[in-house]
Design an enzyme around this catalytic site. Structure first.
Site, PDB file in Angstrom:
ATOM      1  N   ASN A  40     -10.660 -12.862   8.128  1.00  0.00           N
ATOM      2  CA  ASN A  40      -9.271 -12.516   7.844  1.00  0.00           C
ATOM      3  C   ASN A  40      -8.727 -13.632   6.967  1.00  0.00           C
ATOM      4  O   ASN A  40      -8.470 -14.743   7.449  1.00  0.00           O
ATOM      5  CB  ASN A  40      -8.480 -12.394   9.145  1.00  0.00           C
ATOM      6  CG  ASN A  40      -7.013 -12.058   8.906  1.00  0.00           C
ATOM      7  OD1 ASN A  40      -6.541 -12.031   7.772  1.00  0.00           O
ATOM      8  ND2 ASN A  40      -6.280 -11.800   9.980  1.00  0.00           N
ATOM      9  N   VAL A  41      -8.526 -13.353   5.683  1.00  0.00           N
ATOM     10  CA  VAL A  41      -8.144 -14.415   4.748  1.00  0.00           C
ATOM     11  C   VAL A  41      -6.750 -14.959   5.021  1.00  0.00           C
ATOM     12  O   VAL A  41      -6.383 -16.015   4.475  1.00  0.00           O
ATOM     13  CB  VAL A  41      -8.248 -13.935   3.286  1.00  0.00           C
ATOM     14  CG1 VAL A  41      -9.681 -13.537   2.948  1.00  0.00           C
ATOM     15  CG2 VAL A  41      -7.275 -12.793   3.009  1.00  0.00           C
ATOM     16  N   SER A  95      -1.292  -7.682 -10.330  1.00  0.00           N
ATOM     17  CA  SER A  95      -0.941  -6.272 -10.469  1.00  0.00           C
ATOM     18  C   SER A  95       0.254  -6.167 -11.398  1.00  0.00           C
ATOM     19  O   SER A  95       1.104  -7.063 -11.433  1.00  0.00           O
ATOM     20  CB  SER A  95      -0.587  -5.665  -9.104  1.00  0.00           C
ATOM     21  OG  SER A  95      -0.048  -4.361  -9.255  1.00  0.00           O
ATOM     22  N   ASN A 109      -9.576 -10.963  -4.391  1.00  0.00           N
ATOM     23  CA  ASN A 109      -9.258  -9.570  -4.653  1.00  0.00           C
ATOM     24  C   ASN A 109      -8.483  -8.894  -3.524  1.00  0.00           C
ATOM     25  O   ASN A 109      -7.678  -7.997  -3.770  1.00  0.00           O
ATOM     26  CB  ASN A 109     -10.563  -8.800  -4.910  1.00  0.00           C
ATOM     27  CG  ASN A 109     -10.380  -7.303  -4.822  1.00  0.00           C
ATOM     28  OD1 ASN A 109      -9.727  -6.699  -5.666  1.00  0.00           O
ATOM     29  ND2 ASN A 109     -10.959  -6.704  -3.794  1.00  0.00           N
ATOM     30  N   TYR A 129       4.837  -5.980  -1.526  1.00  0.00           N
ATOM     31  CA  TYR A 129       3.674  -6.027  -2.421  1.00  0.00           C
ATOM     32  C   TYR A 129       4.059  -6.554  -3.799  1.00  0.00           C
ATOM     33  O   TYR A 129       3.363  -7.406  -4.365  1.00  0.00           O
ATOM     34  CB  TYR A 129       3.066  -4.632  -2.542  1.00  0.00           C
ATOM     35  CG  TYR A 129       1.840  -4.557  -3.429  1.00  0.00           C
ATOM     36  CD1 TYR A 129       0.624  -5.092  -3.007  1.00  0.00           C
ATOM     37  CD2 TYR A 129       1.896  -3.928  -4.664  1.00  0.00           C
ATOM     38  CE1 TYR A 129      -0.508  -5.013  -3.820  1.00  0.00           C
ATOM     39  CE2 TYR A 129       0.779  -3.838  -5.475  1.00  0.00           C
ATOM     40  CZ  TYR A 129      -0.420  -4.378  -5.048  1.00  0.00           C
ATOM     41  OH  TYR A 129      -1.540  -4.294  -5.851  1.00  0.00           O
ATOM     42  N   ILE A 171      -5.949   1.078 -10.893  1.00  0.00           N
ATOM     43  CA  ILE A 171      -7.403   1.042 -11.062  1.00  0.00           C
ATOM     44  C   ILE A 171      -8.062   1.675  -9.841  1.00  0.00           C
ATOM     45  O   ILE A 171      -7.887   1.204  -8.713  1.00  0.00           O
ATOM     46  CB  ILE A 171      -7.924  -0.393 -11.228  1.00  0.00           C
ATOM     47  CG1 ILE A 171      -7.385  -1.027 -12.512  1.00  0.00           C
ATOM     48  CG2 ILE A 171      -9.439  -0.428 -11.195  1.00  0.00           C
ATOM     49  CD1 ILE A 171      -8.043  -0.569 -13.781  1.00  0.00           C
ATOM     50  N   LYS A 182       2.513 -10.004  -5.340  1.00  0.00           N
ATOM     51  CA  LYS A 182       1.749 -10.038  -6.584  1.00  0.00           C
ATOM     52  C   LYS A 182       2.439 -10.882  -7.653  1.00  0.00           C
ATOM     53  O   LYS A 182       1.773 -11.511  -8.479  1.00  0.00           O
ATOM     54  CB  LYS A 182       1.501  -8.620  -7.088  1.00  0.00           C
ATOM     55  CG  LYS A 182       0.447  -7.867  -6.286  1.00  0.00           C
ATOM     56  CD  LYS A 182      -0.914  -8.557  -6.325  1.00  0.00           C
ATOM     57  CE  LYS A 182      -2.004  -7.704  -5.705  1.00  0.00           C
ATOM     58  NZ  LYS A 182      -3.336  -8.352  -5.737  1.00  0.00           N
TER      59      LYS A 182
END
Length: 249
Positions: free
Chosen positions: A61-62, A141, A88, A154, A187, A158
Site C-alpha cells: 500500500n503506497v 493527468s 503510476n 483527484y 488512456i 494530480k
C-alpha cells in the site's frame, strides 16, 4: 535499451502500469510489479516471464510508509539495486465538492499524491546510496490542469503530482536522478476500473482513444538514456486535447 536495469512500476496489474511493466521488461529491465492486487500483478509477471523477461510481484500500500520502506528493501534484496521508478498508482473520487466526504478526500490524496511522495522519497534515498543516479517518471493527468464537474480530490492530487515532480527534479538533480511527469487523458480504462470501452467518446487531435501503450512508450523514452537531457519536464501524452480551445469540437 534497459539491459540490466531494475525498474519499479506501481499499479502494475492493469492498464498503464501493466503496459509499462511489459514494455520495460521487453527492453531488458528487471521489473518489480507493485500492486495491492497480487493476482492481477501475478498474471502480468507470468506473461513477462513466459516471454523470457524478468519480473517479480510485490504487494504494498503506497500510502503507508512502513509498506513503502519494506517494498524498497525487498526489491533491493531481490535485484540488488533500483534504477527506475514509475509512480503510476492512483485512485479517483469522481465526486462533486458538495458530495465528497473527508474520508474519500483523504483516501484519494493518500494514494495518489502521498503515495507518489513516499515512493519517490524512499527510492531516491536508495538511489543516492547507490551513487549512480536513476530516473523517475510520475503519472499525472490532464485533470490536474483543469477543473472537472465530477472530481475534486483527484484533480487536486494530480495537480500536486505535477509540481511534486518539478520539485523532485530540482532537489535530486545533484544526485544524477532525473524526474519527469507524463500527462495522459482518457488512456485505456478509467482510473480504478478494469474495463475499457473503445466507444467512449473522446475529443482530441488524433481522433481516437488513447491506449496504454501510447503512454508506456513515452515512459520508456523518459527513463532511457535517449532522454538524458530532459529533466523536470511535464510531457502531455493526450492526443493533443490540451491544445484545443475549450468548447472546440
Amino acid at each position: 535499451m534497459l539491459e540490466g536495469q531494475v525498474a519499479i512500476v506501481t499499479g502494475a496489474g492493469r492498464n498503464i502500469g501493466e503496459a509499462t511493466a511489459r514494455l520495460l521488461a521487453a527492453e531488458g529491465a528487471h521489473v518489480a510489479l507493485v500492486d495491492i492486487n497480487r493476482e492481477l500483478a501475478g498474471n502480468v509477471a507470468g506473461d513477462i516471464r513466459a516471454q523470457d523477461g524478468s519480473a517479480e510481484v510485490f504487494t504494498a500500500n503506497v500510502a503507508e510508509e512502513a509498506d513503502v520502506k519494506k517494498l524498497v528493501a525487498d526489491v533491493v534484496g531481490r535485484f540488488g539495486k533500483i534504477d527506475i521508478l514509475v509512480n503510476n498508482v492512483a485512485i479517483s473520487d469522481n465526486k462533486h465538492i458538495l458530495d465528497v466526504t473527508k474520508e474519500e478526500w483523504d483516501r484519494v490524496i493518500a494514494v495518489t499524491l502521498t503515495g507518489t511522495f513516499l515512493m519517490s522519497k524512499h527510492v531516491a534515498s536508495q538511489m543516492v546510496a547507490q551513487g549512480h543516479g536513476g530516473a523517475m517518471v510520475n503519472i499525472g493527468s490532464t485533470s490536474g490542469f483543469y477543473g472537472r464537474p465530477r472530481a475534486i480530490a483527484y484533480t487536486s492530487a494530480k495537480a500536486g503530482v505535477a509540481n511534486l515532480s518539478r520539485s523532485l527534479a530540482v532537489q535530486l538533480a545533484k544526485h544524477n536522478i532525473r524526474v519527469n511527469c507524463v500527462v495522459p487523458n482518457k488512456i485505456g480504462s478509467p482510473v480504478g476500473k478494469d474495463s475499457f470501452d473503445p466507444s467512449r467518446p473522446v475529443v482530441n487531435l488524433r481522433d481516437r482513444p488513447g491506449v496504454p501503450d501510447d503512454l508506456a512508450r513515452a515512459i520508456l523514452f523518459l527513463v532511457s538514456p535517449a532522454s538524458d537531457f530532459i529533466d523536470g519536464t511535464t510531457l502531455f501524452v493526450d492526443g493533443g486535447v490540451s491544445a484545443l480551445m475549450p468548447g472546440s469540437e
